[in-house]
Design an enzyme around this catalytic site. Structure first.
Site, short mmCIF file in Angstrom:
data_model
loop_
_atom_site.label_atom_id
_atom_site.label_comp_id
_atom_site.label_asym_id
_atom_site.label_seq_id
_atom_site.Cartn_x
_atom_site.Cartn_y
_atom_site.Cartn_z
N TYR A 1 -2.56 20.61 -8.12
CA TYR A 1 -1.44 19.85 -7.54
C TYR A 1 -0.12 20.18 -8.24
CZ TYR A 1 2.09 16.39 -6.97
OH TYR A 1 3.32 15.81 -6.77
N ASP B 1 -1.53 15.39 -3.86
CA ASP B 1 -1.78 14.29 -4.79
C ASP B 1 -2.38 13.12 -4.01
OD1 ASP B 1 0.32 13.22 -3.37
OD2 ASP B 1 1.48 12.62 -5.14
N CYS C 1 3.39 1.26 9.52
CA CYS C 1 3.15 2.20 10.62
C CYS C 1 4.30 2.22 11.64
CB CYS C 1 1.84 1.88 11.33
SG CYS C 1 0.39 2.10 10.26
N GLU D 1 6.77 15.82 -12.74
CA GLU D 1 5.45 15.77 -12.13
C GLU D 1 4.39 15.29 -13.11
OE1 GLU D 1 4.58 15.89 -9.13
OE2 GLU D 1 6.42 16.62 -8.20
#
Length: 341
Positions: A117, A135, A196, A34
């Site tokens: 986060y 994030d 999309c 991370e």
């Protein structure tokens, strides 16, 4: 489980990228990944992550690692305060918690370099706790899905998005939800030209319904970056060794740079170096390089030079011996191929 998280997790289980930190729930490894993934794309992080955990497989190994070795492992990733903070946190975990990674938000958030986060990501992925982790990817997905047209850099908007993400979180599989929504933002709901048509939650997405994908998320423009111009030197002595200088200021502290002078004039730069004890015999131009920091741009006019060995400065036989700042690593890597030193 909400309708949103149900569809999202079902999509993720079939469509995950094969990333090495997804093969573990070790909180130390999740933490390392991370921190590396902040400001850096996953494809770039993979080799760094594998080398890091192979070299420093435990929190204790990180806590006792020598600075030059640690910075060499991080060389090229940039934002070196990240790895320095990691080591400070590793030392604190060794002293306070006997090397056992804390598993509550209140404890994690107190550690150096761990914000909301990162704490949420560690707790949800490694410990399966229902904690939101927001994030840039998550902010983009949530703001588009709900059609949020407020500036996402504002604290009020960030708080709203975090609350919405918490509501959507899966009760049974928070670890999968967190990875799924990040994955959606990274691979489908991207900054430019979102896909999309393959999005698992497209039917209820307000931005898609109202054709706002190119507008949302709304973000204030960043300030123009400050520019600095340098004359930068690859200096080789009579023994075939190269001069390097260890940085002591905050921006690149602990890393090594080539000698350079902030100037437009080569003659001024040479005179400045000679006043510091360098005895330069000749120079030849190599090229102009540019390096972009977060709030700063360096333009570097690079020259190769031969010098007397009598100067009292640190030298290396190869630039690979020390952790070089990325701004200069690009120069030494490219010019090594083009110039016979």
């Amino acid at each position: 489980m909400s309708h949103f998280s149900d569809k999202l997790i079902a999509w993720y289980v079939v469509n995950p990228r094969d990333l090495p930190w997804r093969q573990t729930e070790n909180p130390y490894y999740i933490w390392v990944s991370e921190i590396m993934l902040q400001q850096t794309q996953a494809v770039t992080v993979i080799p760094y992550y594998l080398r890091f955990i192979q070299t420093l497989p435990t929190i204790q190994d990180l806590a006792v690692c020598e600075e030059d070795k640690l910075l060499k492992l991080w060389e090229g990733l940039g934002y070196y305060s990240r790895v320095r903070n990691m080591q400070k946190t590793a030392i604190e975990i060794m002293h306070k918690y006997d090397g056992v990674f804390p598993n509550t938000y209140d404890l994690l958030i107190q550690l150096k370099g761990i914000g909301a986060y990162t704490a949420g990501a560690i707790l949800s992925i490694a410990f399966h706790q229902k904690i939101s982790a927001v994030d840039g990817n998550v902010m983009r997905v949530i703001s588009r899905y709900f059609g949020i047209q407020d500036d996402i850099t504002l604290d009020t908007t960030k708080k709203q998005i975090n609350q919405l993400n918490t509501t959507l979180l899966s009760d049974e599989q928070p670890h999968l939800y967190t990875q799924a929504i990040i994955e959606l933002g990274a691979t489908v709901c991207t900054k430019h030209q979102p896909k999309c048509d393959v999005c698992p939650v497209r039917l209820d997405c307000i931005s898609r319904q109202q054709n706002l994908q190119s507008i949302i998320p709304i973000k204030t423009k960043a300030k123009a970056k400050k520019e600095r111009r340098f004359i930068t030197f690859i200096l080789e002595d009579e023994q075939g060794r190269f001069v390097v200088e260890k940085v002591t200021d905050n921006l690149l502290k602990g890393l090594y740079l080539l000698p350079q002078v902030e100037a437009d004039s080569l003659q001024y730069a040479i005179e400045t170096l000679e006043s510091s004890g360098y005895r330069i015999q000749y120079t030849e131009p190599l090229g102009i390089y540019k390096h972009v920091f977060t709030h700063l741009i360096w333009y570097m006019d690079v020259y190769y030079g031969r010098i007397d060995s009598s100067i009292n400065h640190e030298t290396v036989s190869s630039f690979d011996e020390v952790p070089m700042a990325t701004a200069h690593k690009q120069i030494t890597t490219k010019e090594k191929k083009n110039v016979k030193y």
